[in-house]
Design an enzyme around this catalytic site. Structure first.
Site, PDB file in Angstrom:
ATOM      1  N   HIS A  37       0.860  -1.197   0.000  1.00  0.00           N
ATOM      2  CA  HIS A  37       0.000   0.000   0.000  1.00  0.00           C
ATOM      3  C   HIS A  37       0.892   1.242   0.000  1.00  0.00           C
ATOM      4  O   HIS A  37       1.801   1.347   0.814  1.00  0.00           O
ATOM      5  CB  HIS A  37      -0.900   0.028   1.245  1.00  0.00           C
ATOM      6  N   TYR A  62      -8.700   5.310   8.152  1.00  0.00           N
ATOM      7  CA  TYR A  62      -8.755   5.634   9.582  1.00  0.00           C
ATOM      8  C   TYR A  62      -9.814   6.727   9.727  1.00  0.00           C
ATOM      9  O   TYR A  62      -9.618   7.836   9.222  1.00  0.00           O
ATOM     10  CB  TYR A  62      -7.410   6.173  10.077  1.00  0.00           C
ATOM     11  N   PRO A  83      -2.731  -0.002  19.097  1.00  0.00           N
ATOM     12  CA  PRO A  83      -2.558  -0.465  17.715  1.00  0.00           C
ATOM     13  C   PRO A  83      -2.773   0.596  16.631  1.00  0.00           C
ATOM     14  O   PRO A  83      -2.553   0.316  15.460  1.00  0.00           O
ATOM     15  CB  PRO A  83      -3.618  -1.575  17.585  1.00  0.00           C
ATOM     16  N   LYS A 126       2.332  -0.398  15.041  1.00  0.00           N
ATOM     17  CA  LYS A 126       3.771  -0.498  15.283  1.00  0.00           C
ATOM     18  C   LYS A 126       4.224  -1.754  16.055  1.00  0.00           C
ATOM     19  O   LYS A 126       5.411  -2.094  16.049  1.00  0.00           O
ATOM     20  CB  LYS A 126       4.263   0.733  16.083  1.00  0.00           C
ATOM     21  N   TYR A 164       4.617   6.466   9.825  1.00  0.00           N
ATOM     22  CA  TYR A 164       3.796   5.292   9.513  1.00  0.00           C
ATOM     23  C   TYR A 164       4.601   4.244   8.745  1.00  0.00           C
ATOM     24  O   TYR A 164       4.571   3.058   9.078  1.00  0.00           O
ATOM     25  CB  TYR A 164       2.544   5.702   8.725  1.00  0.00           C
TER      26      TYR A 164
HETATM   27  C1  PHB Z   1      -4.973  -4.512  10.951  1.00  0.00           C
HETATM   28  O1  PHB Z   1      -5.118  -4.706   9.745  1.00  0.00           O
HETATM   29  O2  PHB Z   1      -5.186  -5.417  11.778  1.00  0.00           O
HETATM   30  C2  PHB Z   1      -4.541  -3.189  11.449  1.00  0.00           C
HETATM   31  C3  PHB Z   1      -4.267  -2.183  10.539  1.00  0.00           C
HETATM   32  C4  PHB Z   1      -3.876  -0.950  10.997  1.00  0.00           C
HETATM   33  C5  PHB Z   1      -3.763  -0.713  12.357  1.00  0.00           C
HETATM   34  C6  PHB Z   1      -4.029  -1.724  13.266  1.00  0.00           C
HETATM   35  C7  PHB Z   1      -4.427  -2.965  12.824  1.00  0.00           C
HETATM   36  O3  PHB Z   1      -3.406   0.523  12.799  1.00  0.00           O
END
Ligand code: PHB
Ligand code: APR
Length: 419
Positions: free
Chosen positions: A76, A205, A297, A301, A389
């Site tokens: 991505h 997000y 999460p 990270k 990120y």
């Molecule tokens: C996930 O795909 O499980 C995932 C993706 C982004 C995050 C946390 C978990 O910030």
């Protein structure tokens, strides 16, 4: 009668940290044994995170366990921030000089590492119960456990505590020998696996007055979705209808976008905490990954930090066994902690910027929108998000060790790498 095993490094925990450590040590000709309380099937199927930084992909690839990841992982080049009904793309490629992230589930990384261990004949003892560490303040530590009722004692030179936040290693360190910095967040995430094509090419997000939502993916047929919830919510209270209704509200946008629904086949609640142990070591016990630190999460990270730790620990242990020098081991915490704190900062920032936090009144809510507006409209702020990120390069010692290893290795037809 107690069975006795001798090895150089006893590794507790077959998570990402423990399994990669064992793999990297093997590369340097160092023997280890991995003790894991759960069954292999449980380890290989537990759903966790799935975002790999560029440096993590490079690390796994260079050490010979990246073949499937490169084939099946999804690269991505950006993420989306959605708030006030609009979506704003953070373009990693443009903002970080072409860096990217790869979506590849943590348990797939574990399957690859377990397969590499089997292939090399390295032992992982699953269902090792009552693991305890002893004499870590001496040069001959021991680890005891039982397997199928058989008491066993491992004699080793070092113990690696890779047993996660709730493991036995960190609590074996005498009180006062390490500082624990922590912050418990009154936030939970309800995580769902859904049988459906991805709703978005890249992660979304979303910040909403009712709370955060995240659209992620696993495969072309499985979506990973999250909703902010109370940390002590009962999963049973989240019926499928309630989940879809809440997702639709929190992900609402004026743009032409559709949430693709499907069968929800797994739901679980993730609680959040921030924690750092300093130093990450006591005597001959070295902590790595979640055993030493935890992040919420939101910044994706945890897995990356765990792997970065062992990319430092493995060459430090190798230096000791090869030369008798312990300089790198002595600097282990100092080398790892700046990266850990940088990830703590970023994860706390992402969490605060996107969640509905307890006691958040109108003023703070408006500040949150102002912060997000700034991030998406300022090139400097977007670049800051993007570079954090996609992640930073591994510490120099880890890079040097990998570069040295790469010049000595070739990839076998089986997909594993041999020296
Ligand atoms: C996930 O795909 O499980 C995932 C993706 C982004 C995050 C946390 C978990 O910030
Ligand atoms: N004895 C043996 N094994 C143990 C014990 C014990 N007493 N306690 C825990 N374990 C095992 C767990 O069953 C688990 O398989 O240690 C392993 C620790 O793995 P993780 O929790 O995955 O920790 P780590 O390897 O540091 O990886 C961190 O994993 O949980 C995610 O979000 C986290 O992505 C981050 C990453």
């Amino acid at each position: 009668m107690t069975r006795t095993i001798h090895t150089q490094v006893a590794i507790i925990g077959a998570g990402p940290a423990g399994l990669l450590l064992s793999h990297l040590l093997h590369f340097r000709g160092i023997e280890s044994i991995v003790l894991e309380v759960r069954s292999r099937a449980a380890v290989e199927s537990t759903v966790r995170a799935g975002v790999l930084e560029q440096a993590t992909v490079d690390l796994l690839t260079i050490c010979g366990v990246g073949e499937r990841l490169l084939r099946e992982g999804h690269v991505h080049h950006g993420i989306n921030l959605r708030f006030a009904g609009q979506t704003h793309r953070i373009d990693f490629e443009r903002l970080t000089n072409g860096r990217a992230i790869t979506i590849y589930a943590q348990h797939e990384v574990l399957r690859d590492l377990i397969q590499a261990a089997n292939h090399a004949g390295r032992e992982i003892i699953f269902e090792a119960h009552d693991v305890q560490v002893h004499d870590i303040d001496t040069s001959q530590p021991r680890v005891t456990f039982t397997q199928d009722g058989q008491p066993t004692e491992v004699h080793c030179d070092f113990v690696a505590g890779c047993d996660g936040f709730h493991g036995v290693c960190r609590p074996s360190i005498p009180a006062g020998a390490i500082d624990c910095h922590q912050c418990q967040l009154q936030i939970g995430w309800l995580g769902m696996l859904v049988e459906a094509a991805p709703s978005s090419k890249e992660l979304i997000y979303a910040r909403h007055e009712r709370g955060f939502a995240l659209v992620s993916t696993r495969t072309p047929h499985i979506q990973r979705l999250y909703l902010q919830c109370e940390p002590h919510d009962d999963v049973a209270a989240w019926t499928d209808e309630r989940i879809w209704s809440e997702l639709r509200i929190r992900l609402e946008t004026r743009e032409d976008w559709q949430l693709i629904q499907g069968r929800i086949f797994q739901k679980c609640i993730v609680t959040m905490r921030s924690f750092v142990a300093d130093p990450m070591q006591y005597g001959r016990l070295y902590l790595a990954g979640d055993a030493a630190h935890i992040v919420p999460p939101t910044g994706a990270k945890g897995l990356n930090l765990a792997l970065a730790d062992v990319s430092v620990l493995a060459p430090a242990l190798a230096e000791f066994f090869e030369t008798g020098r312990s300089d790198s081991l002595e600097h282990y915490s100092e080398t790892c902690l700046p990266r850990v704190w940088r990830a703590q900062r970023f994860s706390a920032w992402m969490t605060t910027a996107l969640h509905r936090l307890p006691g958040m009144e109108d003023y703070k809510s408006r500040l949150q929108i102002a912060e997000l507006e700034y991030v998406v409209h300022s090139q400097a702020a977007s670049a800051s998000l993007a570079e954090n990120y996609v992640g930073f390069p591994l510490p120099a010692v880890a890079q040097a060790s990998l570069a040295a290893g790469r010049s000595k290795t070739h990839v076998c037809g089986t997909g594993s790498t041999c020296t």
